[in-house]
Motif scaffolding. Structure first.
Motif, PDB file in Angstrom:
ATOM      1  N   TYR A  20       1.192  -1.004  -0.117  1.00  0.00           N
ATOM      2  CA  TYR A  20      -0.722  -0.127   0.263  1.00  0.00           C
ATOM      3  C   TYR A  20       0.739   1.154  -0.043  1.00  0.00           C
ATOM      4  O   TYR A  20       0.715   1.899  -0.644  1.00  0.00           O
ATOM      5  N   GLY A  21       2.227   0.909   0.183  1.00  0.00           N
ATOM      6  CA  GLY A  21       2.937   1.973   0.577  1.00  0.00           C
ATOM      7  C   GLY A  21       3.106   2.595  -1.370  1.00  0.00           C
ATOM      8  O   GLY A  21       3.496   3.890  -1.545  1.00  0.00           O
ATOM      9  N   GLN A  22       3.629   1.385  -2.197  1.00  0.00           N
ATOM     10  CA  GLN A  22       4.345   1.504  -3.166  1.00  0.00           C
ATOM     11  C   GLN A  22       2.671   1.943  -4.070  1.00  0.00           C
ATOM     12  O   GLN A  22       3.353   2.919  -4.535  1.00  0.00           O
ATOM     13  N   ASN A  23       1.547   1.974  -3.781  1.00  0.00           N
ATOM     14  CA  ASN A  23       0.358   2.042  -4.694  1.00  0.00           C
ATOM     15  C   ASN A  23       0.705   4.094  -4.060  1.00  0.00           C
ATOM     16  O   ASN A  23      -0.313   4.871  -4.669  1.00  0.00           O
TER      17      ASN A  23
ATOM     18  N   THR B   5       0.944   9.866 -10.065  1.00  0.00           N
ATOM     19  CA  THR B   5       0.113  10.172 -10.892  1.00  0.00           C
ATOM     20  C   THR B   5      -0.265  11.944 -10.699  1.00  0.00           C
ATOM     21  O   THR B   5      -1.074  12.417 -11.840  1.00  0.00           O
ATOM     22  N   ALA B   6      -0.831  12.050  -9.456  1.00  0.00           N
ATOM     23  CA  ALA B   6      -1.475  13.368  -9.613  1.00  0.00           C
ATOM     24  C   ALA B   6      -0.315  14.566  -9.801  1.00  0.00           C
ATOM     25  O   ALA B   6      -1.485  15.506 -10.512  1.00  0.00           O
ATOM     26  N   ILE B   7       0.883  14.464  -8.947  1.00  0.00           N
ATOM     27  CA  ILE B   7       1.673  15.073  -9.732  1.00  0.00           C
ATOM     28  C   ILE B   7       1.422  15.634 -11.159  1.00  0.00           C
ATOM     29  O   ILE B   7       1.556  16.378 -11.530  1.00  0.00           O
TER      30      ILE B   7
ATOM     31  N   SER C 111      -7.380  13.409  -8.197  1.00  0.00           N
ATOM     32  CA  SER C 111      -6.232  12.427  -8.581  1.00  0.00           C
ATOM     33  C   SER C 111      -5.341  12.881  -7.103  1.00  0.00           C
ATOM     34  O   SER C 111      -4.948  12.303  -6.312  1.00  0.00           O
ATOM     35  N   LYS C 112      -5.795  14.146  -6.625  1.00  0.00           N
ATOM     36  CA  LYS C 112      -5.105  14.778  -5.571  1.00  0.00           C
ATOM     37  C   LYS C 112      -5.841  14.067  -4.898  1.00  0.00           C
ATOM     38  O   LYS C 112      -5.634  13.740  -3.445  1.00  0.00           O
ATOM     39  N   TRP C 113      -7.091  13.889  -4.487  1.00  0.00           N
ATOM     40  CA  TRP C 113      -7.933  13.517  -3.217  1.00  0.00           C
ATOM     41  C   TRP C 113      -7.892  12.097  -3.234  1.00  0.00           C
ATOM     42  O   TRP C 113      -7.522  11.149  -1.984  1.00  0.00           O
ATOM     43  N   VAL C 114      -7.400  11.260  -4.287  1.00  0.00           N
ATOM     44  CA  VAL C 114      -7.026   9.892  -4.434  1.00  0.00           C
ATOM     45  C   VAL C 114      -5.532   9.802  -3.431  1.00  0.00           C
ATOM     46  O   VAL C 114      -5.429   8.650  -2.055  1.00  0.00           O
ATOM     47  N   ALA C 115      -4.834  10.518  -4.047  1.00  0.00           N
ATOM     48  CA  ALA C 115      -3.360  10.385  -3.378  1.00  0.00           C
ATOM     49  C   ALA C 115      -3.766  11.320  -1.974  1.00  0.00           C
ATOM     50  O   ALA C 115      -2.740  10.045  -1.243  1.00  0.00           O
ATOM     51  N   VAL C 116      -3.686  12.178  -1.566  1.00  0.00           N
ATOM     52  CA  VAL C 116      -4.236  12.417  -0.234  1.00  0.00           C
ATOM     53  C   VAL C 116      -4.623  10.931   0.627  1.00  0.00           C
ATOM     54  O   VAL C 116      -3.604  10.826   1.983  1.00  0.00           O
TER      55      VAL C 116
END
Length: 213
Positions: free
Chosen positions: A138-141, A148-150, A186-191
Motif C-alpha cells: 500500500y506504500g507503493q500504491n 500520478t497526481a503531480i 487524483s489529488k484526493w486519491v493521493a491524499v
C-alpha cells in the motif's frame, strides 16, 4: 588543461565519477528536483511544459536506479539511504510548490509531508533497535498515486501550451475540460492513500513506539 585536470580530480567529483550507475541516477534526482523547482516558478514560454518534462525525467531515474541495482546486484548503503530520501524530496517539493501557486490546498500537503516525516521517524526508531521495516504494497500504491497526481496537475497547467495536441486534454466533461476533473480526483486519491498507508504502517508497527509506555 591544468585547471580542468584539477577540477576533475577534486575528491567529491572523483567520488561521484566512480559511483555505480544506480547511485548516479539517484544523485541526479536531486539535481532534477532543483531544476524542476527553478523552472516551475520561472516565467518563460513553455516553462510549465519544461517543468513537467523535468519531473517525468526525475521519476524515470527512480524507476531505473532500482531496476538496475536489483538486476546487476549493485545495492549499496548509499543507495539504501539516498534513494528514498531523493524520492521524498522530489514528491514533497512538488506538492509544496503547488501550494505556492494555488494549485493545491495547504492542508493536503501537510498530510503528505507529515506522513513522510512520521514514517521516516519510525524507520529511524526501528534502525536504532537493529530492525528493518520492509516497504508495504500500500506504500507503493501511495507513491504511484502521488506521482500520478503531480503529473496530472502539471499537465493541467501546461496543456494549453501544446497547441493542437493540447486540445485533446480540453475535451469537456460536465462543462469543464476532463483533465481538470482528473487532476482534482487524483489529488484526493493521493491524499487519501497517503493518509491510509501512513496510518496502517504506524498501526502495524505500533509495538516499536508503544512498548515503553
Amino acid at each position: 588543461m591544468g585547471f580542468l585536470s584539477t577540477v576533475l580530480s577534486f575528491p567529491l567529483l572523483d567520488w561521484a565519477r566512480r559511483m555505480n550507475v544506480p547511485n548516479k541516477l539517484t544523485l541526479s534526482r536531486f539535481g532534477l528536483t532543483a531544476a524542476f523547482l527553478v523552472v516551475f516558478f520561472a516565467h518563460f514560454p513553455f516553462s510549465d511544459t519544461v517543468a513537467l518534462a523535468l519531473f517525468i525525467a526525475a521519476g524515470l531515474t527512480d524507476y531505473f536506479d532500482g531496476k538496475i541495482a536489483r538486476r546487476d546486484h549493485l545495492i549499496t548503503n548509499f543507495g539504501i539511504l539516498m534513494d528514498p530520501l531523493a524520492d521524498k524530496i522530489l514528491i514533497c517539493s512538488a506538492f509544496i510548490a503547488f501550494v505556492e501557486r494555488d494549485l493545491m490546498p495547504a492542508w493536503m500537503v501537510v498530510i503528505v509531508v507529515a506522513r513522510e516525516l512520521a514514517i521516516t521517524g519510525l524507520r529511524l526508531l526501528a534502525a536504532s533497535k537493529n530492525l528493518v521495516l520492509a516497504a508495504e504494497r500500500y506504500g507503493q500504491n501511495k507513491t504511484i498515486s502521488q506521482i500520478t497526481a503531480i503529473i496530472a496537475i502539471l499537465v493541467l497547467v501546461s496543456y494549453q501550451q501544446w497547441g493542437l495536441f493540447g486540445t485533446a486534454f480540453a475535451l469537456p466533461v460536465f462543462g469543464r475540460a476532463w483533465v481538470v476533473w482528473f487532476a482534482e480526483l487524483s489529488k484526493w486519491v493521493a491524499v487519501a492513500l497517503t493518509f491510509l498507508s501512513g496510518w496502517l504502517y504506524l498501526w502495524k508497527n505500533r509495538q516499536l513506539y508503544l512498548q515503553d509506555l
